[in-house]
Design a protein around this motif. Sequence first.
Motif, PDB file in Angstrom:
ATOM      1  N   LEU A  36      25.269 -69.438  49.810  1.00 58.69           N
ATOM      2  CA  LEU A  36      24.211 -69.063  48.862  1.00 58.69           C
ATOM      3  C   LEU A  36      24.560 -67.762  48.159  1.00 58.69           C
ATOM      4  N   PHE A  37      25.044 -66.778  48.904  1.00 62.05           N
ATOM      5  CA  PHE A  37      25.432 -65.502  48.314  1.00 62.05           C
ATOM      6  C   PHE A  37      26.556 -65.690  47.292  1.00 62.05           C
ATOM      7  N   ALA A  38      27.555 -66.496  47.647  1.00 59.44           N
ATOM      8  CA  ALA A  38      28.678 -66.731  46.737  1.00 59.44           C
ATOM      9  C   ALA A  38      28.212 -67.413  45.454  1.00 59.44           C
ATOM     10  N   LEU A  39      27.317 -68.390  45.574  1.00 63.17           N
ATOM     11  CA  LEU A  39      26.826 -69.085  44.384  1.00 63.17           C
ATOM     12  C   LEU A  39      25.976 -68.174  43.509  1.00 63.17           C
ATOM     13  N   LEU A  40      25.140 -67.352  44.144  1.00 58.90           N
ATOM     14  CA  LEU A  40      24.335 -66.417  43.364  1.00 58.90           C
ATOM     15  C   LEU A  40      25.209 -65.373  42.679  1.00 58.90           C
ATOM     16  N   LEU A  41      26.267 -64.930  43.341  1.00 57.28           N
ATOM     17  CA  LEU A  41      27.196 -63.987  42.732  1.00 57.28           C
ATOM     18  C   LEU A  41      27.891 -64.618  41.529  1.00 57.28           C
ATOM     19  N   LEU A  42      28.334 -65.859  41.677  1.00 48.87           N
ATOM     20  CA  LEU A  42      28.955 -66.556  40.550  1.00 48.87           C
ATOM     21  C   LEU A  42      27.968 -66.757  39.396  1.00 48.87           C
ATOM     22  N   LEU A  43      26.706 -67.051  39.713  1.00 47.74           N
ATOM     23  CA  LEU A  43      25.693 -67.199  38.676  1.00 47.74           C
ATOM     24  C   LEU A  43      25.475 -65.879  37.951  1.00 47.74           C
ATOM     25  N   TRP A  44      25.423 -64.783  38.695  1.00 52.03           N
ATOM     26  CA  TRP A  44      25.230 -63.469  38.093  1.00 52.03           C
ATOM     27  C   TRP A  44      26.410 -63.114  37.187  1.00 52.03           C
ATOM     28  N   ILE A  45      27.633 -63.354  37.653  1.00 52.86           N
ATOM     29  CA  ILE A  45      28.820 -63.067  36.851  1.00 52.86           C
ATOM     30  C   ILE A  45      28.817 -63.909  35.581  1.00 52.86           C
ATOM     31  N   THR A  46      28.465 -65.188  35.698  1.00 50.58           N
ATOM     32  CA  THR A  46      28.442 -66.081  34.539  1.00 50.58           C
ATOM     33  C   THR A  46      27.424 -65.609  33.510  1.00 50.58           C
ATOM     34  N   THR A  47      26.246 -65.189  33.961  1.00 47.81           N
ATOM     35  CA  THR A  47      25.230 -64.743  33.008  1.00 47.81           C
ATOM     36  C   THR A  47      25.629 -63.423  32.356  1.00 47.81           C
ATOM     37  N   ARG A  48      26.384 -62.584  33.013  1.00 48.59           N
ATOM     38  CA  ARG A  48      26.846 -61.324  32.405  1.00 48.59           C
ATOM     39  C   ARG A  48      27.839 -61.617  31.277  1.00 48.59           C
ATOM     40  N   PHE A  49      28.710 -62.589  31.470  1.00 48.17           N
ATOM     41  CA  PHE A  49      29.705 -62.912  30.453  1.00 48.17           C
ATOM     42  C   PHE A  49      29.126 -63.765  29.323  1.00 48.17           C
ATOM     43  N   ASN A  50      27.965 -64.346  29.522  1.00 43.88           N
ATOM     44  CA  ASN A  50      27.421 -65.301  28.569  1.00 43.88           C
ATOM     45  C   ASN A  50      26.331 -64.688  27.674  1.00 43.88           C
ATOM     46  N   ARG A  51      26.196 -63.384  27.674  1.00 44.56           N
ATOM     47  CA  ARG A  51      25.168 -62.746  26.854  1.00 44.56           C
ATOM     48  C   ARG A  51      25.562 -62.795  25.375  1.00 44.56           C
ATOM     49  N   ASP A  52      24.553 -62.972  24.567  1.00 46.82           N
ATOM     50  CA  ASP A  52      24.772 -62.875  23.122  1.00 46.82           C
ATOM     51  C   ASP A  52      24.726 -61.400  22.745  1.00 46.82           C
ATOM     52  N   ARG A  53      25.696 -60.984  21.975  1.00 51.28           N
ATOM     53  CA  ARG A  53      25.751 -59.560  21.617  1.00 51.28           C
ATOM     54  C   ARG A  53      25.308 -59.337  20.196  1.00 51.28           C
TER      55      ARG A  53
END
Length: 53
Positions: A36-53
């Motif tokens: 669960l921790f690994a999946l949440l970490l991957l989700l957090w990383i993905t959302t950081r890279f996927n922001r519209d600037r």
Amino acid sequence: MSLTGTAAHLVTLAEATENGGNHESLNPYLIGGGALFALLLLLWITTRFNRDR
């Protein structure tokens, strides 16, 4: 391999896993929590890279 040989092998396998089948050193809560921790970490990383600037 014959049908009776396969059936005998499956019965032996079923009897071996009847008593839990888990290795004594594996804690399912620790494994699940780590996954669960690994999946949440991957989700957090993905959302950081996927922001519209």
